[in-house]
Design a protein around this motif. Structure first.
Motif, mmCIF file in Angstrom:
data_model
loop_
_atom_site.group_PDB
_atom_site.id
_atom_site.type_symbol
_atom_site.label_atom_id
_atom_site.label_comp_id
_atom_site.label_asym_id
_atom_site.label_seq_id
_atom_site.Cartn_x
_atom_site.Cartn_y
_atom_site.Cartn_z
ATOM 1 N N ILE A 32 0.836 -1.209 0.000
ATOM 2 C CA ILE A 32 0.000 0.000 0.000
ATOM 3 C C ILE A 32 0.867 1.253 0.000
ATOM 4 N N ILE B 82 -5.411 2.207 -3.119
ATOM 5 C CA ILE B 82 -6.689 2.486 -2.450
ATOM 6 C C ILE B 82 -7.072 3.933 -2.733
ATOM 7 N N LYS C 184 -7.450 5.067 2.160
ATOM 8 C CA LYS C 184 -6.172 4.393 2.395
ATOM 9 C C LYS C 184 -5.695 4.625 3.825
ATOM 10 N N THR D 98 -9.588 -4.392 0.617
ATOM 11 C CA THR D 98 -8.222 -3.855 0.647
ATOM 12 C C THR D 98 -7.348 -4.530 1.704
ATOM 13 N N GLN E 14 -6.069 -1.403 -8.398
ATOM 14 C CA GLN E 14 -6.713 -0.331 -7.636
ATOM 15 C C GLN E 14 -8.056 -0.794 -7.084
ATOM 16 N N VAL E 15 -8.383 -0.284 -5.897
ATOM 17 C CA VAL E 15 -9.711 -0.479 -5.298
ATOM 18 C C VAL E 15 -10.274 0.912 -5.024
#
Length: 655
Positions: free
Chosen positions: A181, A188, A194, A276, A293-294
């Motif tokens: 991350i 995120i 995030k 995530t 990507q989320v």
């Protein structure tokens, strides 16, 4: 994009979260599929080979309970709801490539193989779960995670649960996920999501995830330990790879080899943790690449509150489409949702946007421009290039708009992308005021200038229509048809002047969006709602009358009565006489709507031990589902609840 250029930009795999089949999806649920569709359509137009997946999540305790209440098998229940969901998505003109159901045979087989693989390599182990469980969310919580003793996600009551279960070792992969991350800031989105995942979940330390259940049967069996079913999140999350042809043994299908990893998962912000944290760790354990990507999109609120069926404030897509049409609804939900903040939908706000944006800015511009082309040139398009400096601003903006839209879409700012297109449309309206075509038409010497002005307008409208095709596909097609143009792809926007001369525009252009009288609309809406309420009341009265018929002992024994405790209560949002109660029945919590609000305040009934009729079919009372009935005594002057004097356990049968 022309066929020979198509797919030159590579693959693009985009998914929605799969819809839980507990009931009819409201417009807040539908927003996600429309958002994802707009992105998928745009990427196709840009030349990507797109695979767009959606579907339904069909296992779990809540489904099992709802099926029992409805008197059908779980499979019959989910077959019906999955059909409703798919019909809803099709109604909204969404262009998904694959609709997955977690009851699909291939999906179930692969989930079993995934579970077994993780178990055999030591990532899953057997243990015992003791904690708090939220049935509606299918989520386990520790005491410290609860908010005011309730589920932190949905705010509903939780129950103590103790059972044998398999667990997934999350801690093993947590450091690797944190590193991923931090090294991939785009993973995120939005940024605030995030920070929430890292600071609230990862850094404080993850608890191992419960990944099987034994207290219900409606799920995918663990093939090497059949009394267990695979927990819903392992089951549901795996859909993103199983439907592409992922195989736990390594014999992957061509679609998996081609499209995985996903370019983006589009999900609601309330399930961000699962997508995530749990999902990437599952993929790490399987040795598979993580999605790029989320995106956790915000909620669509009704006024200042979250849309909820239980609250009775849900607005449904088919209702909106009935009054406004598909593209007006698509425009609203896409345009009104800020990138990182919740949006709002109300009936009057919807009317306002139709009138101001769609009828005035877009519809009126298209109609009057084509009408002038018909009036002054019998509809025949020409471009004598009788230019003046005032044309440059419009032409330059038209040429720049595709780039502006692309910049917004690259960061998933879909609402802002639409606003860029409407900026061009507004500039067209201003250009009409500046050039005054009606005045030019009075001077024969200015005929070429008039033709040029109208060409500039028609070509700018074509630019806007091509760009709008991702967001309002039916409307865009109508506009391009009225322009009689075949120049409809992204490549046609690389230069200004591709609208064909010599063609004739539609002699009778359609009114794309008619203005709505706000007062008349709200009056009609109120009358329609009264009719619905009257029909519901009639059905309720009929049910009451049926229960009053004289019965024998054999009929009485059919009634199932149990002891329950009212754990929460609130006023019905649409009926002053009704209270909405959550009642703990020992092995489950039921929502029951009772006509006791004139005699009791919500706080006065909380904690009471009551007698509940538990085998009544669920009914909707003024838009809120009631899953049973509590016993009351009443006369003309007063009403009281039948209560239990002794502290009998919840769920005790009454006979």
């Amino acid at each position: 994009m022309c066929e020979k250029c198509n797919n030159k930009k590579g693959k693009y795999y985009i998914t929605t979260a799969i819809t839980y089949t507990s009931g009819r999806p409201h417009i807040g649920n539908t927003y996600e599929i429309v958002l994802t569709d707009a992105i998928a359509r745009y990427k196709r137009q840009q030349g990507y080979d797109v695979f767009f997946q959606t579907g339904t999540d069909e296992h779990g305790q809540k489904i099992e309970e709802k099926a029992k209440e409805a008197g059908v098998t779980p499979k019959e229940f989910v077959d019906n709801v999955a059909g409703i969901v798919r019909k809803n998505f099709d109604m909204m003109n969404t262009s998904y490539d694959y609709f997955v159901r977690t009851t699909d045979e291939n999906h179930e087989k692969q989930v079993q193989k995934i579970f077994k693989k993780l178990y055999e390599q030591g990532d899953i182990y057997k243990g015992k779960y003791e904690g708090m469980y939220c049935t509606p969310c299918e989520s386990f919580w520790t005491e410290s995670q609860l908010i005011d003793g309730k589920c932190p996600d949905c705010g509903r009551p939780v129950q103590k649960a103790t059972e044998e279960a398999y667990f997934f070792n999350l801690q093993k992969y947590a450091p690797r996920l944190i590193k991923h991350i931090e090294e991939h800031p785009e993973f995120i989105q939005p940024e605030s999501r995030k920070n929430e995942m890292i600071n609230n979940f990862l850094k404080p330390g993850l608890q191992d995830l419960c990944v099987s259940r034994t207290s219900f049967k409606w799920g995918i069996p663990v093939d090497f330990d059949p009394k267990h079913v695979v927990y819903v999140w392992v089951d549901a999350l795996s859909n993103y790879i199983t439907s592409l042809g992922y195989d736990a043994d390594g014999n992957h299908g061509e679609n998996y080899k081609k499209f995985w990893p996903a370019d983006v998962h589009i999900i609601g912000k309330d399930i961000l943790r699962f997508h995530t944290i749990y999902w990437p760790i599952m993929l790490m354990a399987l040795g598979e690449p993580l999605p790029k990507q989320v995106f956790g999109h915000p909620w669509l609120l009704v006024g200042d509150g979250k849309m909820s069926k239980s609250k009775g404030n849900a607005i449904y897509a088919d209702e909106l489409v009935h009054y406004f049409g598909v593209d007006a609804v698509r425009y609203f939900v896409l345009h009104e949702m800020p990138f990182g903040q919740d949006g709002t939908i109300t009936w009057d706000l919807m009317v306002e946007r139709v009138n101001s944006d769609l009828a005035n800015v877009l519809g009126n511009l298209v109609n009057r421009t084509i009408s002038m082309q018909n009036k002054y040139f019998n509809g025949v398009i020409s471009n004598p290039l009788e230019k003046e400096p005032i044309d440059d601003e419009l032409i330059n903006l038209a040429l720049d708009t595709p780039k502006r839209v692309e910049a917004k879409m690259d960061t998933l700012h879909v609402g802002d992308a639409i606003e860029e297109i409407f900026t061009l449309l507004k500039r067209c309206n201003k250009y009409i005021d500046e050039t005054e075509p009606w005045a030019l038409a009075k001077d024969e010497a200015k005929k070429d200038r008039l033709a040029t002005v109208l060409y500039n307008l028609l070509e700018s409208i074509r630019f806007a229509a091509v760009l709008l095709s991702s967001y309002m596909p039916e409307t865009a097609e109508k506009i391009l048809d009225e322009l009689s143009t075949s120049e409809r792809d992204a490549a046609s926007l690389e230069e200004f002047g591709n609208l064909e001369c010599g063609h004739t525009v539609d002699p009778k252009p359609e009114i794309l969006f008619a203005r709505i009288d706000v007062k008349e609309f709200m009056k009609t809406l109120e009358e329609d709602k009264k009719k619905e309420a009257k029909a519901a009341k009639k059905a309720e009265k009929k049910a009451d009358e049926e229960t009053k018929a004289e019965i024998g002992i054999e009929d009485f024994t059919k009634v199932e009565l149990k002891v329950g405790t009212i754990v929460s209560a609130e006023k019905h949002p649409k009926a002053d006489r009704l209270l909405v109660e959550q009642i703990d029945l020992g092995d489950e919590t039921r929502q029951i709507v009772s006509g006791i609000a004139k005699s009791f305040k919500p706080e006065e009934v909380v904690g009471k031990k009551v007698v509940v009729v538990t085998n009544l079919k669920p009914v909707s009372l003024r838009g809120v589902e009631s899953q049973g009935m509590i016993l009351c005594a009443s006369n003309d002057n007063d009403l009281d609840i039948v209560t239990i004097a002794k502290d009998l356990p919840n769920g005790t049968k009454v006979s």
